[in-house]
Design a protein around this motif. Sequence first.
Motif, PDB file in Angstrom:
ATOM      1  N   GLU A   1      60.488  17.287  -2.559  1.00 28.23           N
ATOM      2  CA  GLU A   1      60.005  16.896  -1.112  1.00 28.23           C
ATOM      3  C   GLU A   1      59.989  15.729  -0.441  1.00 28.23           C
ATOM      4  OE1 GLU A   1      60.014  19.103   3.111  1.00 28.23           O
ATOM      5  OE2 GLU A   1      60.572  19.468   1.120  1.00 28.23           O
ATOM      6  N   VAL A   2      61.267  14.915   0.096  1.00 25.05           N
ATOM      7  CA  VAL A   2      60.508  13.195   0.149  1.00 25.05           C
ATOM      8  C   VAL A   2      60.591  13.554   1.325  1.00 25.05           C
ATOM      9  CG1 VAL A   2      62.290  12.311  -1.843  1.00 25.05           C
ATOM     10  CG2 VAL A   2      63.560  13.062   0.388  1.00 25.05           C
ATOM     11  N   GLU A   3      59.910  11.962   1.948  1.00 23.97           N
ATOM     12  CA  GLU A   3      60.584  12.383   3.272  1.00 23.97           C
ATOM     13  C   GLU A   3      61.178  10.855   4.243  1.00 23.97           C
ATOM     14  OE1 GLU A   3      58.006   8.548   6.238  1.00 23.97           O
ATOM     15  OE2 GLU A   3      57.000   8.849   4.297  1.00 23.97           O
ATOM     16  N   GLU A   4      62.255  11.879   4.889  1.00 19.78           N
ATOM     17  CA  GLU A   4      63.160  11.400   5.546  1.00 19.78           C
ATOM     18  C   GLU A   4      63.450  10.223   5.932  1.00 19.78           C
ATOM     19  OE1 GLU A   4      66.391  13.516   6.759  1.00 19.78           O
ATOM     20  OE2 GLU A   4      65.290  14.908   5.177  1.00 19.78           O
ATOM     21  N   ARG A   5      63.900   8.944   5.733  1.00 19.77           N
ATOM     22  CA  ARG A   5      64.442   7.738   5.554  1.00 19.77           C
ATOM     23  C   ARG A   5      65.300   7.031   4.999  1.00 19.77           C
ATOM     24  NH1 ARG A   5      61.354   8.393   1.228  1.00 19.77           N
ATOM     25  NH2 ARG A   5      61.498   6.309   0.199  1.00 19.77           N
ATOM     26  N   TYR A   6      65.898   5.533   5.851  1.00 20.66           N
ATOM     27  CA  TYR A   6      66.513   4.724   4.851  1.00 20.66           C
ATOM     28  C   TYR A   6      65.526   3.976   4.052  1.00 20.66           C
ATOM     29  CZ  TYR A   6      69.961   6.481   7.820  1.00 20.66           C
ATOM     30  OH  TYR A   6      71.195   7.803   9.000  1.00 20.66           O
ATOM     31  N   GLU A   7      66.238   3.548   2.639  1.00 17.83           N
ATOM     32  CA  GLU A   7      65.110   2.627   2.447  1.00 17.83           C
ATOM     33  C   GLU A   7      66.707   1.531   1.998  1.00 17.83           C
ATOM     34  OE1 GLU A   7      63.763   3.297  -1.543  1.00 17.83           O
ATOM     35  OE2 GLU A   7      63.048   1.962  -2.252  1.00 17.83           O
ATOM     36  N   VAL A   8      65.818   0.352   2.978  1.00 16.30           N
ATOM     37  CA  VAL A   8      66.508  -0.978   2.964  1.00 16.30           C
ATOM     38  C   VAL A   8      65.986  -1.605   1.755  1.00 16.30           C
ATOM     39  CG1 VAL A   8      67.121  -3.072   3.748  1.00 16.30           C
ATOM     40  CG2 VAL A   8      67.358  -0.961   5.045  1.00 16.30           C
ATOM     41  N   MET A   9      67.150  -2.303   0.168  1.00 13.56           N
ATOM     42  CA  MET A   9      66.715  -2.917  -0.969  1.00 13.56           C
ATOM     43  C   MET A   9      67.323  -4.178  -0.649  1.00 13.56           C
ATOM     44  SD  MET A   9      66.239   0.380  -3.856  1.00 13.56           S
ATOM     45  CE  MET A   9      67.340   0.696  -3.826  1.00 13.56           C
TER      46      MET A   9
ATOM     47  N   LEU B   1      62.966  -6.347  -3.596  1.00 16.57           N
ATOM     48  CA  LEU B   1      62.313  -6.120  -2.603  1.00 16.57           C
ATOM     49  C   LEU B   1      63.336  -4.634  -1.665  1.00 16.57           C
ATOM     50  CD1 LEU B   1      62.861  -9.813  -1.248  1.00 16.57           C
ATOM     51  CD2 LEU B   1      60.226  -8.267  -2.239  1.00 16.57           C
ATOM     52  N   SER B   2      61.867  -4.267  -1.345  1.00 24.61           N
ATOM     53  CA  SER B   2      62.336  -2.547  -0.496  1.00 24.61           C
ATOM     54  C   SER B   2      61.620  -1.929   0.717  1.00 24.61           C
ATOM     55  CB  SER B   2      62.219  -1.690  -1.559  1.00 24.61           C
ATOM     56  OG  SER B   2      62.149  -0.069  -1.020  1.00 24.61           O
ATOM     57  N   THR B   3      61.882  -1.464   1.766  1.00 22.69           N
ATOM     58  CA  THR B   3      61.035  -1.562   2.524  1.00 22.69           C
ATOM     59  C   THR B   3      61.406   0.164   3.467  1.00 22.69           C
ATOM     60  OG1 THR B   3      60.379  -2.265   5.195  1.00 22.69           O
ATOM     61  CG2 THR B   3      62.867  -2.708   4.596  1.00 22.69           C
ATOM     62  N   ASP B   4      61.248   0.673   3.433  1.00 20.53           N
ATOM     63  CA  ASP B   4      61.579   1.884   4.881  1.00 20.53           C
ATOM     64  C   ASP B   4      61.921   2.029   6.302  1.00 20.53           C
ATOM     65  OD1 ASP B   4      61.505   2.857   2.335  1.00 20.53           O
ATOM     66  OD2 ASP B   4      59.553   3.939   2.612  1.00 20.53           O
ATOM     67  N   LEU B   5      62.926   2.278   6.553  1.00 17.18           N
ATOM     68  CA  LEU B   5      63.303   3.029   8.141  1.00 17.18           C
ATOM     69  C   LEU B   5      63.458   4.312   8.182  1.00 17.18           C
ATOM     70  CD1 LEU B   5      66.535   0.501   8.607  1.00 17.18           C
ATOM     71  CD2 LEU B   5      64.105  -0.769   7.937  1.00 17.18           C
ATOM     72  N   PRO B   6      62.541   4.179   9.739  1.00 20.32           N
ATOM     73  CA  PRO B   6      62.613   5.610  10.122  1.00 20.32           C
ATOM     74  C   PRO B   6      64.042   6.005  10.706  1.00 20.32           C
ATOM     75  CG  PRO B   6      61.813   4.410  12.193  1.00 20.32           C
ATOM     76  CD  PRO B   6      62.254   3.634  10.424  1.00 20.32           C
ATOM     77  N   LYS B   7      64.565   7.886  10.351  1.00 23.33           N
ATOM     78  CA  LYS B   7      65.883   8.030  10.456  1.00 23.33           C
ATOM     79  C   LYS B   7      66.734   8.180  12.337  1.00 23.33           C
ATOM     80  CE  LYS B   7      68.067   9.498   6.598  1.00 23.33           C
ATOM     81  NZ  LYS B   7      68.266  10.602   5.946  1.00 23.33           N
ATOM     82  N   ASP B   8      65.310   7.747  13.172  1.00 13.99           N
ATOM     83  CA  ASP B   8      65.817   7.772  14.376  1.00 13.99           C
ATOM     84  C   ASP B   8      65.717   6.197  15.298  1.00 13.99           C
ATOM     85  OD1 ASP B   8      63.138   7.384  14.342  1.00 13.99           O
ATOM     86  OD2 ASP B   8      62.154   8.880  15.145  1.00 13.99           O
TER      87      ASP B   8
END
Lengths: 195, 395
Positions: free
Chosen positions: A78-86, A100-107
Amino acid sequence: MTNSRLESIEDFAASVAEAVGATSHSSDLGTVKVKVERERWVEAVTAARDIALLPLFSWLSAVDWTNDVAVGDPPAEEVEERYEVMCAVSNVTDGQIVVLSTDLPKDDASIDSVVGVYPGANWHEREAAEMFEIDFIGHPNLIKLYLTSDFVGHPLKKSYALISREVKPWPGTVDVEDMPESASSDAPSFENPDA
Amino acid sequence: MLDPSVLHHLSEAAVAIELETPDMTLNIGPQHPSTHGVLRLVAKVDGEQVYDVQPVIGYMHRGYEKISEVRTYPQIITLINRIEWVSGYANEIPFLVAVERIMGLEVPERAQYIRLILTELTRLSSHLMFMGSYPLELGASTPLMFALRERERVLDLIEGVTGGRFHPNFNRIGGVKPAAGAGPSQKKLVQDLPKGFLEDTRDAMDRVLSTSDELEDLIAGNEVLLARTKGVGILPPEVAMAYGVTGPNLRASGVDFDLRKRSDYLPYDQLDFKTAVTETGDCWDRWWVRLVEIRESARMIKQAVDQIPSGPLQAKVPRVIKVPKGEIYVRAENPKGEMGYHVISEGGQVPYRVKIRSASFNNISILPHILERILIPDIVAIMGSLDFVLGDVDR
């Protein structure tokens, strides 16, 4: 890869992580990945260029992390719903590259643009925007890159189904099926029936 | 009616003030011989001067990143062959290395050498194509004949080993494909390279080296070509790096960066070769770097042919390839520049995501910058010198 090389990669990962103010870093399989906070994205990318001395821009893209996929296999756990920008940047002295990576919430899929830091990110951000519906704030010209302007949908989202898969189940299973035990009964005959 | 002398005076005055020409939008492509495929440029022109060039791409977008999410790893190798068709074989290498590293496979040395020889042959084929097509775009048609004659021999060598000229699909995860007929019943007769391949390759490399001298004579002594390339389209190193321009284009700008020296995806460390670097970064330097690389590749192939060890061709791999969970980015020095794959595996037969980093995409994203305030005929000279392939841009 030798152990000494892997150790030097680990040292390199730690030094870059310190330079960009990362929350965590890893160097599994020799790939240096540095996680930063979304709010500090531009700051971190600038630090990668100026403090960690990584002048060569390589690529920028995203990953759609979701458990509910319309194509392919879902994640193993199970993963957290998100976009990962790299964003991958490299030095030109010893060939080290950092993702380099960061996470964005889907909403709220928006992030500051890094075109001002690496102008080469321009097309990469346009591609990520049309493929994942991510808004790059401050991008000078965020229009579609590959797709036509009237294209509906965001193809690299995991919820975007491939029509060919709707028509025919995916062909991989055919390739890895066991050979039929009695191939002779169903297989077409090549013998001349008149003979 | 005015006095003729007054009229004359007025017309003199009109010429003395600078002529103002209205700006015009010029559409180049998508079907234009200088665009190597389906690239469209929308340029604003002021007389013969060009400014604000906007490339329009995507006419060949085939969605390989999406399709990769529903293909098994061995099937993806067939797809990525077609990203950059002038050097199809070299595209496969970074993807294979990525998958093999996640799986923890140790590729036998002989297979690595075969991969290295074929990659360098592919580089020869790609650079020889450039050696032929670039002078042609500038109006010199003879080098094309010399370059394509040699390229044909190189393609024959590739075909002899793999059976294919453009899309060999010869690599397998864990090694290379065994020759036809090398099944279990003929275990003793396993043959990987065709008979006489090593000898033929040595001869072919001698011919490539002598052809490179001929090409140099033909082009370096041609005043028209020199006038059209020297000092045209200068690309400063810091701009090139910020845009992610790699490969021969970056080395022409004076950055000594060659992944064959800096990475360990193939046994390049066992060969003696130099990287070609020039200082100015104009069209002429980009041509020159590729000429030197042809010579270096031919020398490398000769060394590799002498050193190739015997041994198995394949690591032990299961019949159904399942790649464990892992994330890796592997890049390689393709003939056009840095080609890399960011592979994310969640376990299983298909990858979760494959990001394809292709060289030409970054290399032509520089176009709006480098085509600013130049003359219209220089567009062709500069675009040709960047040596891109639209399949590599659009993926």
